[in-house]
Design a protein around this motif. Structure first.
Motif, short mmCIF file in Angstrom:
data_model
loop_
_atom_site.label_atom_id
_atom_site.label_comp_id
_atom_site.label_asym_id
_atom_site.label_seq_id
_atom_site.Cartn_x
_atom_site.Cartn_y
_atom_site.Cartn_z
N ILE A 65 41.74 33.00 45.33
CA ILE A 65 41.35 33.13 46.79
C ILE A 65 41.22 32.12 47.87
O ILE A 65 41.85 32.30 48.65
CB ILE A 65 40.21 34.54 47.36
CG1 ILE A 65 38.86 33.57 47.24
CG2 ILE A 65 40.56 35.70 47.16
CD1 ILE A 65 38.34 32.96 48.37
N SER A 66 41.29 31.23 46.93
CA SER A 66 41.22 29.80 47.14
C SER A 66 42.93 29.26 48.07
O SER A 66 42.59 27.89 48.71
CB SER A 66 40.07 28.83 47.02
OG SER A 66 38.59 28.87 47.36
N SER A 67 43.95 29.86 47.34
CA SER A 67 45.03 29.28 47.21
C SER A 67 45.66 29.51 48.65
O SER A 67 45.53 30.38 48.74
CB SER A 67 45.69 29.71 45.57
OG SER A 67 47.60 29.73 46.08
N GLY A 68 46.07 28.39 48.94
CA GLY A 68 46.45 28.52 50.55
C GLY A 68 45.67 28.51 51.99
O GLY A 68 46.23 29.05 52.80
N ILE A 69 44.67 28.53 51.75
CA ILE A 69 43.85 29.19 52.64
C ILE A 69 43.13 27.69 53.37
O ILE A 69 42.94 27.29 52.43
CB ILE A 69 42.93 30.32 52.92
CG1 ILE A 69 41.78 30.56 51.65
CG2 ILE A 69 44.24 31.71 52.38
CD1 ILE A 69 41.20 31.62 51.52
#
Length: 97
Positions: A65-69
């Motif tokens: 979920i960390s990708s790109g936020i």
């Protein structure tokens, strides 16, 4: 709502969401439910077959979920899932927290 949940923990998550809906404002609940649904989708996608959540499951979800936020958004997601994991642990399941 039950048919939206797919993981082995779908019944427990459904119960948890129904309790949280009573406690949170509609907007806060919407965000909370979104995060919990992402986590449920992740548990389903990794074919979790045992009602136990170890460190590698939590770390894998955070990585996904960390990708790109932003770090703040990740922190919010982690905070919500920690509440879910505490609920599951209080109901007798092993969960890494």
């Amino acid at each position: 709502m039950p048919d939206e949940l797919k993981s082995i923990f779908k019944d427990e998550i459904n119960l948890h969401l129904s309790l949280r809906k009573e406690e949170l404002s509609p907007e806060a609940y919407r965000h909370y439910k979104h995060t919990v649904m992402l986590f449920d989708d992740y548990l389903h996608s990794i074919s979790l077959l045992e009602k136990s959540i170890d460190e590698s499951v939590v770390e894998g979800w955070i990585k996904k979920i960390s990708s790109g936020i932003s770090i703040n958004t990740v922190g919010g997601h982690v905070h919500y899932i920690r509440q879910l994991l505490l609920f599951l642990r209080d109901n007798g399941y092993y969960c890494f927290i």
